[in-house]
Design an enzyme around this catalytic site. Structure first.
Site, PDB file in Angstrom:
ATOM      1  N   PHE A 121     -11.201  -8.080  13.651  1.00 28.95           N
ATOM      2  CA  PHE A 121     -10.103  -8.481  12.770  1.00 28.95           C
ATOM      3  C   PHE A 121      -9.764  -7.342  11.809  1.00 28.95           C
ATOM      4  CE2 PHE A 121      -8.732 -10.514   8.713  1.00 28.95           C
ATOM      5  CZ  PHE A 121      -7.478 -10.916   9.154  1.00 28.95           C
ATOM      6  N   GLN A 122      -8.507  -7.032  11.718  1.00 28.82           N
ATOM      7  CA  GLN A 122      -7.976  -5.949  10.874  1.00 28.82           C
ATOM      8  C   GLN A 122      -8.629  -4.603  11.197  1.00 28.82           C
ATOM      9  OE1 GLN A 122      -7.983  -7.372   6.724  1.00 28.82           O
ATOM     10  NE2 GLN A 122      -5.892  -8.096   7.050  1.00 28.82           N
ATOM     11  N   LYS A 140     -17.452  -1.178   6.088  1.00 32.54           N
ATOM     12  CA  LYS A 140     -17.930  -2.114   5.072  1.00 32.54           C
ATOM     13  C   LYS A 140     -19.455  -2.060   4.933  1.00 32.54           C
ATOM     14  CE  LYS A 140     -16.780  -6.787   3.547  1.00 32.54           C
ATOM     15  NZ  LYS A 140     -16.073  -8.029   3.922  1.00 32.54           N
ATOM     16  N   GLU A 152       0.821  -1.218   0.000  1.00 30.53           N
ATOM     17  CA  GLU A 152       0.000   0.000   0.000  1.00 30.53           C
ATOM     18  C   GLU A 152       0.852   1.264   0.000  1.00 30.53           C
ATOM     19  OE1 GLU A 152      -0.438  -2.634   1.886  1.00 30.53           O
ATOM     20  OE2 GLU A 152      -2.527  -3.304   1.749  1.00 30.53           O
ATOM     21  N   MET A 169      24.556   8.907   2.284  1.00 28.06           N
ATOM     22  CA  MET A 169      24.447  10.182   2.986  1.00 28.06           C
ATOM     23  C   MET A 169      24.709  10.008   4.484  1.00 28.06           C
ATOM     24  SD  MET A 169      24.109  13.360   2.540  1.00 28.06           S
ATOM     25  CE  MET A 169      23.142  13.994   1.169  1.00 28.06           C
TER      26      MET A 169
END
Lengths: 561, 91
Positions: free
Chosen positions: A115-116, A165, A53, A470
């Site tokens: 969940f999630q 949802k 993502e 760097m």
């Protein structure tokens, strides 16, 4: 589908995107966003599947920055949404218009550690310009319209819309909301008069140009202002491309790794005209000594930037497309600036980059300058973060700000590859090159699969010194050469790895190979990886040490071989 | 410096979080806070903050929040808002 038609919330999401001219969404599906992905199936709004993502959101950032349009990305709840956070933070600090849509667990189980489930709205507060969670199906369409409006108006930024949802599957009657378009404020006459007075009094004015100019669509207005007034100029990392390459009096980037001429000119100016810039610490060095003898005229659409770090003598928070022409009108400074223009010209000549580098090793600054000169007119260069990023900023040149994509404010390694993907989607006919380093490249290397899947002709110029260059440079200079965890000599075989994604490539080690290799990369119709092995002794110069005044630049120290 | 700030806010569930997050991040400490509902369903928040930074740095950031309808600094002083001025300190 006509207005008034009944549909699922998920279908309405896609319809709103289409209504805003969105043709491509970057994302990754998952449980809580499945209805939206179902609505997307077979729809003309296309979806580009990333492999993480963070890559999807960076592609949306790259798309937005290369096109000037709002980028859109999707992610599911929980880990999908948390993976967006870095990219949204990047978009916030660099003022990039992005709308991120996340699926959320159903409203009935929010707050039960489902969940999630994670509190995405709570997480979003510090990394977005604004955010919403939709809990009423009747608010879905107005909220999405507001999200697009907020993302692109004023100082642009990322907006997140979290959609549970059950809202996605609930039915609604599609109605286009009444739009209230935010007009950018016009400048006040008194402020313009005060600014013009400052300009007329100045003997040594200089323009300090930031990313706000490109974001405001005011590049042409700025160039006309410079043509009319003859005022010398410098740019920030995000401001590169706003002033045409070769403009008389333009000295390139200022700041920690800015050019000597740019920094010295700013230090000796008597009027600093700040246009869409914000006195970032990487620009100012020790703030108290930055342009210490100058008055300040600060132009910025975000009033919160005025007087934040440096008190302005005159400030205007309004649309640059109105401010710059209003200031230029009836202002003729060319004659009075002759001496200052000559001083700036002398600085420019005295401190020009030297690309004559003896020996067989590849000198990255010279290679990048050569690349810039070879690129066709329609080109985009994205880069990652580190030494290569500063070499790109110092030694390449860009026709417009949207041709140079660099993670400036957040400094996010892993930005370059997915940003290039987004840029290539936005500008399919452009030559898109991502210049990366061996450290940064591995941060979002999974997006090579996205290139393979869509056969995107992105060119990858991978500058490899087998170091986190760097950080290593700072360890060398400021940490007694204690090289803690910056050795990357166990890097993979990058060209072999690229070949696993059907991306051809080659490795070069010697200066004499550069010309032909760049030509081969640019002439290859599809993607290509040019892996460039360089010596880790090369550092980025000049450098203003942390906390120092910008006139106290350290210069090249390494022995040239 | 101490400052008394009054905000009028849209009645969003997370609006107080937004205000407090910005206040903390921009370098101001909240020492007192009250929130009440206005008759027009907006929220009124009065809070006292303490910081060495200029109050404009906070109010400009708060004003940018989309759920902030109005932001006013009611008073500013070198002593805690509402505290009595010590006899040894001239007004």
């Amino acid at each position: 589908m006509e207005s008034g038609q009944k549909m699922r919330g998920a279908d309405a999401v896609i319809k709103v995107l289409a209504a805003h001219g969105v043709t491509t969404v970057f994302g990754y599906p998952g449980g809580a966003i499945m209805p939206i992905y179902d609505a997307l199936y077979g729809h003309p709004v296309e979806h580009l599947l990333s492999r993480h993502e963070q890559g999807a959101a960076f592609a949306a950032v790259g798309y937005a920055r290369a096109s000037g349009k709002t980028g859109v990305c999707f992610a599911t709840s929980g880990p999908g949404a948390t993976n967006l956070i870095t990219s949204l933070s990047d978009a916030l600090l660099d003022s990039v218009p992005v709308v991120a849509i996340t699926g959320q667990v159903s409203t009935a189980v929010i707050g039960t550690d489902a969940f999630q489930e994670i509190d995405v709205l709570g997480m979003s507060l510090s990394c977005t310009k604004h955010s919403f969670m939709v809990t009423d199906i009747n608010e879905l369409i107005p909220t999405l319209y507001k999200a697009f409006e907020i993302a692109a108006s004023g100082r642009p930024g990322p907006v997140l819309v979290d959609i549970p949802k059950d809202i996605q599957i609930a039915e609604l009657e599609y109605k286009t909301p009444l739009l209230t378009v935010t007009e950018e404020p016009a400048p006040e006459v008194t402020a313009i008069d005060a600014a013009r007075e400052l300009l007329q009094q100045a003997k040594k004015p200089i323009l300090y140009v930031g990313g706000g100019v490109g974001m405001a669509g005011a590049v042409d207005h700025l160039r006309q202002f410079i043509d009319k007034t003859g005022i010398p100029s410098v740019a920030t990392l995000k401001g590169l491309g706003a002033i045409a390459h070769g403009t008389k009096g333009y000295l390139g980037m200022l700041g920690m790794h800015g050019g000597k001429a740019a920094n010295l000119a700013v230090q000796s100016c008597d009027l600093l005209i700040v246009v869409g810039a914000r006195f970032d610490d990487r620009v100012t060095g020790r703030l108290a000594t930055f342009a210490g003898n100058a008055k300040v005229l600060h132009l910025d659409i975000d009033i919160a930037e005025i007087n934040k770090l440096r008190q302005a003598d005159v400030a205007i928070s309004a649309d640059f497309r109105q401010v710059l022409p209003a200031l230029a009108a009836s202002l003729d400074m060319q004659a009075e600036l002759t001496q200052w223009q000559q001083e700036v010209e002398d600085l420019y000549r005295e401190h020009q980059w030297d690309y004559q580098h003896p020996g067989d090793l590849i000198y990255a600054p010279a290679m990048l300058r050569r690349l810039a000169n070879k690129l066709p007119e329609d080109s985009v260069v994205s880069c990652d973060v580190g030494q290569h990023q500063m070499w790109v900023a110092q030694h390449m040149w860009f026709r417009r700000p949207e041709d140079h994509l660099s993670s400036a404010g957040l400094g996010t390694m892993g930005f370059g590859l997915p940003a290039a993907i987004g840029a290539q989607v936005a500008r399919p006919d452009a030559t898109v090159v991502t210049v990366s380093g061996d450290g940064s490249f591995m941060m979002n290397v999974q997006e090579l699969t996205t290139i393979k899947r869509r056969k995107l002709p992105v060119k990858i110029l991978l500058i490899d010194n087998q170091k986190l260059g760097m950080v290593k440079q700072w360890q060398q200079l400021f940490f007694e050469q204690r090289y803690s965890e910056t050795d990357l000599s166990d890097n993979p075989d990058f060209v072999l790895m690229a070949s696993a994604f059907d991306i051809p490539g080659r490795t070069i080690h010697r200066a004499e190979e550069v010309e032909a290799a760049l030509d081969e990369m640019l002439a290859t119709p599809g993607p290509f990886m040019l892996h460039v092995a360089i010596d880790d002794a090369f550092n980025v110069w000049p450098l203003v040490p942390p906390g120092a005044c910008n006139s106290d630049m350290m210069d090249q120290m390494e022995k040239q071989t | 410096m101490m400052h008394a700030v009054e905000l009028r806010l849209k009645p969003q569930p997370e609006v107080l979080e937004r205000v407090l997050r910005v206040t903390r991040h921009r370098g101001f400490t909240v020492t007192e806070l009250t929130m009440t509902a206005n008759e027009d369903s907006t929220l009124k928040v009065n809070f006292d903050v303490e910081s060495e930074r200029v109050i404009g740095l906070l109010t400009h950031q708060l004003t940018k929040l989309f759920d902030v309808l109005d932001c006013q600094v009611l008073t500013s002083s070198t002593v805690p808002v509402g505290a009595e001025t010590p006899a040894s300190v001239s007004a």
